[in-house]
Design a protein around this motif. Structure first.
Motif, short mmCIF file in Angstrom:
data_model
loop_
_atom_site.label_atom_id
_atom_site.label_comp_id
_atom_site.label_asym_id
_atom_site.label_seq_id
_atom_site.Cartn_x
_atom_site.Cartn_y
_atom_site.Cartn_z
N TYR A 195 42.03 34.43 53.53
CA TYR A 195 41.46 34.41 52.18
C TYR A 195 42.52 33.99 51.18
CZ TYR A 195 44.04 38.71 51.58
OH TYR A 195 45.05 39.62 51.51
N GLN A 196 42.06 33.58 50.00
CA GLN A 196 42.95 33.29 48.89
C GLN A 196 42.20 33.67 47.61
OE1 GLN A 196 43.95 29.18 47.69
NE2 GLN A 196 46.07 29.86 47.88
N VAL A 197 42.82 34.51 46.80
CA VAL A 197 42.23 34.96 45.55
C VAL A 197 42.92 34.22 44.41
CG1 VAL A 197 41.83 36.94 44.04
CG2 VAL A 197 41.82 37.25 46.53
N THR A 198 42.12 33.54 43.60
CA THR A 198 42.65 32.82 42.45
C THR A 198 42.14 33.49 41.19
OG1 THR A 198 42.66 30.75 43.70
CG2 THR A 198 42.81 30.58 41.31
N THR A 252 40.92 33.84 37.57
CA THR A 252 40.22 32.95 36.65
C THR A 252 40.27 33.57 35.26
OG1 THR A 252 38.07 33.99 36.98
CG2 THR A 252 38.65 32.16 38.47
N ARG A 253 39.76 32.85 34.31
CA ARG A 253 39.78 33.33 32.93
C ARG A 253 39.05 34.67 32.78
NH1 ARG A 253 40.70 29.95 28.47
NH2 ARG A 253 40.31 31.09 26.57
N ARG A 254 37.99 34.87 33.57
CA ARG A 254 37.19 36.09 33.42
C ARG A 254 37.11 36.94 34.67
NH1 ARG A 254 32.19 34.14 29.66
NH2 ARG A 254 33.47 33.92 27.81
N GLY A 255 37.94 36.64 35.66
CA GLY A 255 37.88 37.43 36.89
C GLY A 255 38.63 36.78 38.02
N ALA A 256 37.90 36.45 39.11
CA ALA A 256 38.57 35.90 40.28
C ALA A 256 37.63 35.01 41.08
CB ALA A 256 39.07 37.03 41.18
N HIS A 257 38.23 34.04 41.76
CA HIS A 257 37.52 33.20 42.72
C HIS A 257 38.18 33.48 44.07
CE1 HIS A 257 35.44 29.88 44.56
NE2 HIS A 257 36.59 29.53 45.11
N ALA A 264 36.54 26.00 55.02
CA ALA A 264 37.01 25.74 56.38
C ALA A 264 38.47 26.15 56.55
CB ALA A 264 36.84 24.27 56.73
N ALA A 265 39.26 26.03 55.48
CA ALA A 265 40.69 26.37 55.53
C ALA A 265 41.18 26.65 54.12
CB ALA A 265 41.49 25.23 56.15
N VAL A 266 42.23 27.44 54.03
CA VAL A 266 42.89 27.72 52.76
C VAL A 266 44.12 26.82 52.67
CG1 VAL A 266 44.10 29.51 51.44
CG2 VAL A 266 42.04 30.09 52.71
N ALA A 267 44.35 26.28 51.50
CA ALA A 267 45.49 25.37 51.31
C ALA A 267 46.81 26.07 51.64
CB ALA A 267 45.51 24.86 49.88
N ARG A 268 47.70 25.31 52.23
CA ARG A 268 49.03 25.82 52.59
C ARG A 268 50.10 25.02 51.85
NH1 ARG A 268 48.93 29.35 56.57
NH2 ARG A 268 47.03 29.56 57.80
N ASP A 295 55.68 22.40 52.36
CA ASP A 295 57.01 22.53 52.97
C ASP A 295 57.12 23.72 53.92
OD1 ASP A 295 57.94 20.28 51.61
OD2 ASP A 295 58.58 21.48 49.88
N THR A 296 56.50 24.84 53.53
CA THR A 296 56.67 26.07 54.33
C THR A 296 55.49 26.34 55.26
OG1 THR A 296 55.61 27.48 52.67
CG2 THR A 296 58.00 27.12 52.44
N GLY A 297 54.34 25.79 54.94
CA GLY A 297 53.14 26.06 55.74
C GLY A 297 52.53 27.42 55.45
N LYS A 298 53.09 28.12 54.46
CA LYS A 298 52.58 29.45 54.12
C LYS A 298 51.41 29.35 53.15
CE LYS A 298 56.91 31.92 54.78
NZ LYS A 298 57.88 32.81 54.16
N THR A 299 50.60 30.38 53.16
CA THR A 299 49.45 30.47 52.25
C THR A 299 49.77 31.47 51.15
OG1 THR A 299 47.91 30.03 54.04
CG2 THR A 299 47.02 31.10 52.10
N ARG A 300 49.46 31.11 49.92
CA ARG A 300 49.57 32.07 48.82
C ARG A 300 48.27 32.86 48.80
NH1 ARG A 300 51.02 29.40 43.31
NH2 ARG A 300 50.91 31.58 42.72
N ARG A 301 48.33 34.15 49.02
CA ARG A 301 47.14 35.00 49.03
C ARG A 301 46.57 35.19 47.63
NH1 ARG A 301 45.68 34.25 53.78
NH2 ARG A 301 47.11 34.98 55.35
N PHE A 302 47.45 35.31 46.64
CA PHE A 302 47.03 35.56 45.25
C PHE A 302 47.65 34.50 44.36
CE2 PHE A 302 46.85 39.54 47.52
CZ PHE A 302 45.57 39.97 47.22
N VAL A 303 46.80 33.80 43.62
CA VAL A 303 47.26 32.73 42.73
C VAL A 303 46.90 33.16 41.32
CG1 VAL A 303 47.07 30.30 42.14
CG2 VAL A 303 46.83 31.02 44.54
N THR A 304 47.91 33.31 40.46
CA THR A 304 47.67 33.71 39.10
C THR A 304 47.30 32.52 38.23
OG1 THR A 304 50.01 33.54 38.56
CG2 THR A 304 49.21 35.71 39.21
N ARG A 305 46.56 32.79 37.19
CA ARG A 305 46.14 31.76 36.25
C ARG A 305 47.31 31.47 35.31
NH1 ARG A 305 43.65 31.53 31.19
NH2 ARG A 305 43.74 33.76 30.95
N PRO A 306 47.59 30.20 35.06
CA PRO A 306 48.68 29.88 34.13
C PRO A 306 48.40 30.46 32.75
CG PRO A 306 47.88 27.89 35.23
CD PRO A 306 46.95 29.01 35.60
#
Length: 70
Positions: free
Chosen positions: A3-6, A8-13, A51-55, A58-69
């Motif tokens: 999974y990957q949680v991003t 958003t302005r009002r919550g999460a995707h 189908a897949a979460v972006a990696r 360079d490292t092949g790692k997945t960011r589980r939590f992506v904060t909003r700029p």
């Protein structure tokens, strides 16, 4: 499976990799309810089966939590 949680302005995707799929509206409702339990009253949560979460290229790692700029 993955999974990957991003934020958003009002919550999460939430992008979810799950063999056999996931019931997206039910999972979104459960996550929103959990957020309400922590004091986040009006969180808007969306869930998407992917189908897949972006990696990282360079490292092949997945960011589980992506904060909003800011």
């Amino acid at each position: 499976v993955e999974y990957q949680v991003t934020q958003t302005r009002r919550g999460a995707h939430v992008a979810v990799v799950a063999p056999g799929g996931v019931h997206e509206p039910a999972l979104a409702a459960r996550i929103a309810a959990a957020l309400r339990g922590t004091g986040v009253r009006a969180a808007e949560v969306t869930v998407e089966s992917v189908a897949a979460v972006a990696r990282h290229p360079d490292t092949g790692k997945t960011r589980r939590f992506v904060t909003r700029p800011a």
